[in-house]
Design a protein around this motif. Structure first.
Motif, PDB file in Angstrom:
ATOM      1  N   VAL A   1      -5.228  18.250  -9.291  1.00 54.33           N
ATOM      2  CA  VAL A   1      -5.130  16.993 -10.020  1.00 54.33           C
ATOM      3  C   VAL A   1      -3.698  16.658 -10.399  1.00 54.33           C
ATOM      4  O   VAL A   1      -3.238  15.517 -10.244  1.00 54.33           O
ATOM      5  CB  VAL A   1      -6.022  17.049 -11.284  1.00 54.33           C
ATOM      6  N   GLU A   2      -2.942  17.651 -10.884  1.00 54.13           N
ATOM      7  CA  GLU A   2      -1.582  17.399 -11.337  1.00 54.13           C
ATOM      8  C   GLU A   2      -0.659  17.049 -10.172  1.00 54.13           C
ATOM      9  O   GLU A   2       0.218  16.178 -10.300  1.00 54.13           O
ATOM     10  CB  GLU A   2      -1.033  18.618 -12.085  1.00 54.13           C
ATOM     11  N   THR A   3      -0.846  17.699  -9.033  1.00 52.60           N
ATOM     12  CA  THR A   3      -0.018  17.385  -7.868  1.00 52.60           C
ATOM     13  C   THR A   3      -0.262  15.957  -7.394  1.00 52.60           C
ATOM     14  O   THR A   3       0.674  15.214  -7.084  1.00 52.60           O
ATOM     15  CB  THR A   3      -0.303  18.372  -6.722  1.00 52.60           C
ATOM     16  N   VAL A   4      -1.525  15.560  -7.347  1.00 48.19           N
ATOM     17  CA  VAL A   4      -1.858  14.187  -6.950  1.00 48.19           C
ATOM     18  C   VAL A   4      -1.252  13.200  -7.942  1.00 48.19           C
ATOM     19  O   VAL A   4      -0.682  12.168  -7.552  1.00 48.19           O
ATOM     20  CB  VAL A   4      -3.384  14.008  -6.848  1.00 48.19           C
ATOM     21  N   HIS A   5      -1.344  13.517  -9.226  1.00 46.85           N
ATOM     22  CA  HIS A   5      -0.762  12.657 -10.252  1.00 46.85           C
ATOM     23  C   HIS A   5       0.741  12.476 -10.038  1.00 46.85           C
ATOM     24  O   HIS A   5       1.262  11.358 -10.142  1.00 46.85           O
ATOM     25  CB  HIS A   5      -1.030  13.260 -11.635  1.00 46.85           C
ATOM     26  N   MET A   6       1.448  13.539  -9.693  1.00 47.98           N
ATOM     27  CA  MET A   6       2.887  13.446  -9.494  1.00 47.98           C
ATOM     28  C   MET A   6       3.228  12.579  -8.277  1.00 47.98           C
ATOM     29  O   MET A   6       4.202  11.824  -8.291  1.00 47.98           O
ATOM     30  CB  MET A   6       3.506  14.836  -9.348  1.00 47.98           C
ATOM     31  N   HIS A   7       2.411  12.660  -7.234  1.00 51.85           N
ATOM     32  CA  HIS A   7       2.615  11.781  -6.083  1.00 51.85           C
ATOM     33  C   HIS A   7       2.453  10.319  -6.505  1.00 51.85           C
ATOM     34  O   HIS A   7       3.218   9.439  -6.060  1.00 51.85           O
ATOM     35  CB  HIS A   7       1.618  12.113  -4.968  1.00 51.85           C
ATOM     36  N   ILE A   8       1.469  10.058  -7.346  1.00 51.95           N
ATOM     37  CA  ILE A   8       1.233   8.694  -7.819  1.00 51.95           C
ATOM     38  C   ILE A   8       2.396   8.220  -8.685  1.00 51.95           C
ATOM     39  O   ILE A   8       2.878   7.088  -8.545  1.00 51.95           O
ATOM     40  CB  ILE A   8      -0.101   8.626  -8.585  1.00 51.95           C
ATOM     41  N   VAL A   9       2.869   9.073  -9.566  1.00 46.82           N
ATOM     42  CA  VAL A   9       3.996   8.722 -10.428  1.00 46.82           C
ATOM     43  C   VAL A   9       5.229   8.375  -9.588  1.00 46.82           C
ATOM     44  O   VAL A   9       5.958   7.413  -9.879  1.00 46.82           O
ATOM     45  CB  VAL A   9       4.297   9.876 -11.407  1.00 46.82           C
ATOM     46  N   GLN A  10       5.463   9.141  -8.539  1.00 54.37           N
ATOM     47  CA  GLN A  10       6.604   8.869  -7.667  1.00 54.37           C
ATOM     48  C   GLN A  10       6.478   7.496  -7.014  1.00 54.37           C
ATOM     49  O   GLN A  10       7.454   6.751  -6.895  1.00 54.37           O
ATOM     50  CB  GLN A  10       6.716   9.956  -6.606  1.00 54.37           C
ATOM     51  N   ALA A  11       5.248   7.148  -6.596  1.00 63.20           N
ATOM     52  CA  ALA A  11       5.040   5.845  -5.964  1.00 63.20           C
ATOM     53  C   ALA A  11       5.202   4.707  -6.967  1.00 63.20           C
ATOM     54  O   ALA A  11       5.889   3.716  -6.698  1.00 63.20           O
ATOM     55  CB  ALA A  11       3.650   5.809  -5.335  1.00 63.20           C
ATOM     56  N   VAL A  12       4.610   4.867  -8.141  1.00 63.30           N
ATOM     57  CA  VAL A  12       4.622   3.812  -9.152  1.00 63.30           C
ATOM     58  C   VAL A  12       6.023   3.627  -9.739  1.00 63.30           C
ATOM     59  O   VAL A  12       6.377   2.529 -10.192  1.00 63.30           O
ATOM     60  CB  VAL A  12       3.598   4.121 -10.252  1.00 63.30           C
ATOM     61  N   GLY A  13       6.823   4.665  -9.691  1.00 69.63           N
ATOM     62  CA  GLY A  13       8.182   4.569 -10.206  1.00 69.63           C
ATOM     63  C   GLY A  13       8.977   3.425  -9.606  1.00 69.63           C
ATOM     64  O   GLY A  13       9.885   2.876 -10.241  1.00 69.63           O
ATOM     65  N   ALA A  14       8.626   3.026  -8.373  1.00 72.70           N
ATOM     66  CA  ALA A  14       9.328   1.913  -7.718  1.00 72.70           C
ATOM     67  C   ALA A  14       9.156   0.612  -8.492  1.00 72.70           C
ATOM     68  O   ALA A  14      10.024  -0.267  -8.440  1.00 72.70           O
ATOM     69  CB  ALA A  14       8.823   1.757  -6.293  1.00 72.70           C
TER      70      ALA A  14
ATOM     71  N   PHE B   1       0.819  -1.215   0.000  1.00 72.81           N
ATOM     72  CA  PHE B   1       0.000   0.000   0.000  1.00 72.81           C
ATOM     73  C   PHE B   1       0.855   1.268   0.000  1.00 72.81           C
ATOM     74  O   PHE B   1       1.921   1.310   0.603  1.00 72.81           O
ATOM     75  CB  PHE B   1      -0.896   0.042   1.239  1.00 72.81           C
ATOM     76  N   ARG B   2       0.332   2.284  -0.669  1.00 70.71           N
ATOM     77  CA  ARG B   2       0.862   3.642  -0.581  1.00 70.71           C
ATOM     78  C   ARG B   2      -0.329   4.576  -0.359  1.00 70.71           C
ATOM     79  O   ARG B   2      -1.302   4.537  -1.120  1.00 70.71           O
ATOM     80  CB  ARG B   2       1.591   4.060  -1.861  1.00 70.71           C
ATOM     81  N   ILE B   3      -0.268   5.417   0.648  1.00 69.61           N
ATOM     82  CA  ILE B   3      -1.320   6.417   0.868  1.00 69.61           C
ATOM     83  C   ILE B   3      -0.953   7.673   0.096  1.00 69.61           C
ATOM     84  O   ILE B   3       0.161   8.190   0.217  1.00 69.61           O
ATOM     85  CB  ILE B   3      -1.500   6.716   2.366  1.00 69.61           C
ATOM     86  N   ILE B   4      -1.879   8.153  -0.713  1.00 72.91           N
ATOM     87  CA  ILE B   4      -1.683   9.342  -1.539  1.00 72.91           C
ATOM     88  C   ILE B   4      -2.619  10.446  -1.055  1.00 72.91           C
ATOM     89  O   ILE B   4      -3.837  10.246  -0.979  1.00 72.91           O
ATOM     90  CB  ILE B   4      -1.977   9.041  -3.026  1.00 72.91           C
ATOM     91  N   ASP B   5      -2.054  11.593  -0.724  1.00 75.96           N
ATOM     92  CA  ASP B   5      -2.865  12.748  -0.330  1.00 75.96           C
ATOM     93  C   ASP B   5      -3.599  13.262  -1.567  1.00 75.96           C
ATOM     94  O   ASP B   5      -2.983  13.766  -2.501  1.00 75.96           O
ATOM     95  CB  ASP B   5      -1.966  13.833   0.254  1.00 75.96           C
TER      96      ASP B   5
END
Length: 209
Positions: free
Chosen positions: A193-206, A184-188
């Motif tokens: 929309v773009e800020t949330v997307h960047m948080h998701i991209v950072q998580a998925v990058g793993a 799990f990763r918790i995303i604020d």
């Protein structure tokens, strides 16, 4: 070649899951990764038929046990006919909700035992779990306002439930994430929309490394 990966995006009503799945799919496709976007309940003709039974009608149309069984049946068809074949083909599957929504809504929200939900999942879907689960977290008041703006008077059986139910659902998602921080990763989800997307991209990058 990157092997197939399975990502679920979870969260309460109005958290922005559909928008973020679309943006994530576009980001992955721009990097040459073939993606399949889908949703639960649904994703296959059989599962979409069950979705109609689950989402429409009065709040008391089904009790929590019947809901859990219907969700498990829809998921079994979805996994067998869409998710597993896509993963075997090396595609990335992005799913708007998966088994953790059943856990949060039918266990956390409605009081069934989490072990029973997972037992149904083991039987119907052979216990398949995502490689990563992103939980979009949003304060309940903001989530309710977003959902109302999106749905108007056309709220489904779950969106129409009271604030206590949705608070319990949110707490359940948070608890699952705390118990399993490998998946799990918790995303604020409170930002734009773009800020949330960047948080998701950072998580998925793993998953790309």
């Amino acid at each position: 070649m990157v092997s197939g990966q399975f990502i679920s995006i979870e969260g309460g009503e109005g958290a922005g899951k559909s928008t973020q799945i679309r943006l994530l799919a576009e980001w992955l496709e721009s990097r040459g990764i073939e993606t399949v976007t889908t949703r639960e309940p649904g994703g296959t003709p059989g599962a979409e038929a069950i979705r109609e039974l689950l989402m429409s009608g009065s709040a008391d149309r089904w009790n929590s046990r019947a809901e859990a069984l219907l969700f498990a049946a829809a998921r079994a068809d979805h996994v067998d006919k869409l998710i597993k074949p896509a993963l075997v083909a090396g595609k990335w599957v992005l799913c708007d909700r998966f088994v953790d929504s059943s856990r949060a809504y039918q266990s956390g929200g409605s009081g069934l035992a989490d072990a029973d939900i997972m037992a149904l999942h083991a039987i119907g879907s052979e216990g398949l779990l995502p490689d990563m689960t992103l939980v979009l977290e949003l304060p309940l008041a903001e989530a309710s306002a977003r959902a109302a703006a999106r749905d108007g008077a056309a709220t489904d059986r779950f969106g129409a439930r009271n604030a206590t139910f949705h608070e319990n659902v949110a707490a359940a998602f948070r608890g699952y994430a705390q118990q399993d921080n490998n998946r799990f990763r918790i995303i604020d989800a409170a930002g734009d929309v773009e800020t949330v997307h960047m948080h998701i991209v950072q998580a998925v990058g793993a998953l790309l490394s």
